[in-house]
Write a protein that holds these residues in place. Sequence first.
Motif, PDB file in Angstrom:
ATOM      1  N   UNK A  84     -43.804  29.929 -30.295  1.00 39.82           N
ATOM      2  CA  UNK A  84     -44.777  30.711 -31.058  1.00 39.82           C
ATOM      3  C   UNK A  84     -45.374  31.768 -30.135  1.00 39.82           C
ATOM      4  N   UNK A  85     -45.230  33.052 -30.492  1.00 38.79           N
ATOM      5  CA  UNK A  85     -45.881  34.080 -29.668  1.00 38.79           C
ATOM      6  C   UNK A  85     -47.391  33.819 -29.629  1.00 38.79           C
ATOM      7  N   UNK A  86     -47.955  33.804 -28.443  1.00 36.63           N
ATOM      8  CA  UNK A  86     -49.378  33.523 -28.300  1.00 36.63           C
ATOM      9  C   UNK A  86     -49.715  32.071 -28.606  1.00 36.63           C
ATOM     10  N   UNK A  87     -48.754  31.175 -28.404  1.00 36.75           N
ATOM     11  CA  UNK A  87     -48.927  29.781 -28.775  1.00 36.75           C
ATOM     12  C   UNK A  87     -49.844  28.962 -27.887  1.00 36.75           C
ATOM     13  N   UNK A  88     -50.271  29.517 -26.760  1.00 37.11           N
ATOM     14  CA  UNK A  88     -51.118  28.732 -25.853  1.00 37.11           C
ATOM     15  C   UNK A  88     -52.441  28.340 -26.498  1.00 37.11           C
ATOM     16  N   UNK A  89     -53.146  29.292 -27.106  1.00 34.93           N
ATOM     17  CA  UNK A  89     -54.438  28.951 -27.723  1.00 34.93           C
ATOM     18  C   UNK A  89     -54.286  27.936 -28.856  1.00 34.93           C
ATOM     19  N   UNK A  90     -53.337  28.122 -29.787  1.00 39.48           N
ATOM     20  CA  UNK A  90     -53.180  27.084 -30.815  1.00 39.48           C
ATOM     21  C   UNK A  90     -52.803  25.724 -30.217  1.00 39.48           C
ATOM     22  N   UNK A  91     -52.030  25.723 -29.138  1.00 40.40           N
ATOM     23  CA  UNK A  91     -51.669  24.453 -28.492  1.00 40.40           C
ATOM     24  C   UNK A  91     -52.900  23.793 -27.872  1.00 40.40           C
ATOM     25  N   UNK A  92     -53.738  24.569 -27.215  1.00 38.38           N
ATOM     26  CA  UNK A  92     -54.969  24.019 -26.640  1.00 38.38           C
ATOM     27  C   UNK A  92     -55.862  23.438 -27.740  1.00 38.38           C
ATOM     28  N   UNK A  93     -55.982  24.168 -28.854  1.00 39.82           N
ATOM     29  CA  UNK A  93     -56.778  23.658 -29.977  1.00 39.82           C
ATOM     30  C   UNK A  93     -56.189  22.356 -30.512  1.00 39.82           C
ATOM     31  N   UNK A  94     -54.866  22.296 -30.640  1.00 35.94           N
ATOM     32  CA  UNK A  94     -54.214  21.092 -31.170  1.00 35.94           C
ATOM     33  C   UNK A  94     -54.439  19.892 -30.251  1.00 35.94           C
ATOM     34  N   UNK A  95     -54.354  20.125 -28.948  1.00 35.74           N
ATOM     35  CA  UNK A  95     -54.593  19.032 -27.996  1.00 35.74           C
ATOM     36  C   UNK A  95     -56.035  18.554 -28.114  1.00 35.74           C
ATOM     37  N   UNK A  96     -56.981  19.494 -28.139  1.00 41.55           N
ATOM     38  CA  UNK A  96     -58.383  19.087 -28.231  1.00 41.55           C
ATOM     39  C   UNK A  96     -58.675  18.416 -29.572  1.00 41.55           C
ATOM     40  N   UNK A  97     -58.079  18.905 -30.645  1.00 47.91           N
ATOM     41  CA  UNK A  97     -58.282  18.263 -31.946  1.00 47.91           C
ATOM     42  C   UNK A  97     -57.772  16.825 -31.936  1.00 47.91           C
ATOM     43  N   UNK A  98     -56.664  16.598 -31.245  1.00 46.98           N
ATOM     44  CA  UNK A  98     -56.062  15.266 -31.224  1.00 46.98           C
ATOM     45  C   UNK A  98     -56.777  14.305 -30.278  1.00 46.98           C
ATOM     46  N   UNK A  99     -57.211  14.803 -29.121  1.00 45.53           N
ATOM     47  CA  UNK A  99     -57.775  13.931 -28.085  1.00 45.53           C
ATOM     48  C   UNK A  99     -59.293  14.051 -27.925  1.00 45.53           C
ATOM     49  N   UNK A 100     -59.863  15.127 -28.455  1.00 47.67           N
ATOM     50  CA  UNK A 100     -61.290  15.369 -28.274  1.00 47.67           C
ATOM     51  C   UNK A 100     -61.586  16.214 -27.056  1.00 47.67           C
ATOM     52  N   UNK A 101     -60.584  16.455 -26.228  1.00 49.10           N
ATOM     53  CA  UNK A 101     -60.703  17.276 -25.026  1.00 49.10           C
ATOM     54  C   UNK A 101     -59.295  17.618 -24.550  1.00 49.10           C
ATOM     55  N   UNK A 102     -59.212  18.496 -23.553  1.00 53.44           N
ATOM     56  CA  UNK A 102     -57.923  18.865 -22.964  1.00 53.44           C
ATOM     57  C   UNK A 102     -57.886  18.276 -21.562  1.00 53.44           C
ATOM     58  N   UNK A 103     -57.121  17.201 -21.385  1.00 55.29           N
ATOM     59  CA  UNK A 103     -57.082  16.570 -20.065  1.00 55.29           C
ATOM     60  C   UNK A 103     -56.400  17.464 -19.032  1.00 55.29           C
ATOM     61  N   UNK A 104     -56.764  17.266 -17.778  1.00 62.22           N
ATOM     62  CA  UNK A 104     -56.211  18.088 -16.690  1.00 62.22           C
ATOM     63  C   UNK A 104     -54.692  18.016 -16.636  1.00 62.22           C
ATOM     64  N   UNK A 105     -54.120  16.854 -16.925  1.00 55.75           N
ATOM     65  CA  UNK A 105     -52.666  16.745 -16.830  1.00 55.75           C
ATOM     66  C   UNK A 105     -51.944  17.456 -17.974  1.00 55.75           C
ATOM     67  N   UNK A 106     -52.678  17.976 -18.954  1.00 57.11           N
ATOM     68  CA  UNK A 106     -52.060  18.761 -20.031  1.00 57.11           C
ATOM     69  C   UNK A 106     -51.660  20.144 -19.551  1.00 57.11           C
ATOM     70  N   UNK A 107     -52.293  20.621 -18.499  1.00 59.34           N
ATOM     71  CA  UNK A 107     -52.050  21.979 -18.016  1.00 59.34           C
ATOM     72  C   UNK A 107     -50.578  22.176 -17.646  1.00 59.34           C
ATOM     73  N   UNK A 108     -49.982  21.224 -16.935  1.00 59.02           N
ATOM     74  CA  UNK A 108     -48.581  21.357 -16.538  1.00 59.02           C
ATOM     75  C   UNK A 108     -47.653  21.480 -17.743  1.00 59.02           C
ATOM     76  N   UNK A 109     -47.811  20.597 -18.724  1.00 67.08           N
ATOM     77  CA  UNK A 109     -46.945  20.615 -19.905  1.00 67.08           C
ATOM     78  C   UNK A 109     -47.121  21.909 -20.693  1.00 67.08           C
TER      79      UNK A 109
END
Length: 159
Positions: A22-47
């Motif tokens: 997805x062009x520009x998919x980083x922001x939607x991915x960050x939102x999806x991670x936070x929606x699922x976990x309640x936060x974006x863990x540090x180890x998510x950055x690599x993936x």
Amino acid sequence: MNAALEDPASLVRRIANEHRHIPGGLLPALHAVQDALGFVPADAVDALAEATNRSRAEVHGVLTYYHHFRQAAPGRHVVQLCQAEACIACGANELAAQAQRQLGCEMHHTREDGAVTLEPVYCLGLCASSPAARINGRVVGRMTPEKLDRMLANAGLAP
């Protein structure tokens, strides 16, 4: 797979891969991670960096630039106070001081018992009804110290 049953690392990898093309998919991915976990863990950055073809520094930069993203799990309750100009002009600083006294924690922090996180936000879209707050997802305008006290007491967060 149910996200509640999926381990966090697998969930992050799945979300990252879903946003890979997805062009520009980083922001939607960050939102999806936070929606699922309640936060974006540090180890998510690599993936996320690998999936979006960005450096770790770029992903970290986006994650830390936006106030919306949390890097640690929030408390069981979240109190957000608007700190945008219209709300500040109408008493948001006084509300923030009141909330910190009542909740026993500073802005950007979670109380030691894990019950509540107090966060500043920078516009809840109620500028004409300033100052505004969001308590456990409920947005309220024309907030006063008295109304804040009642809402915190009703949520079991303050005496």
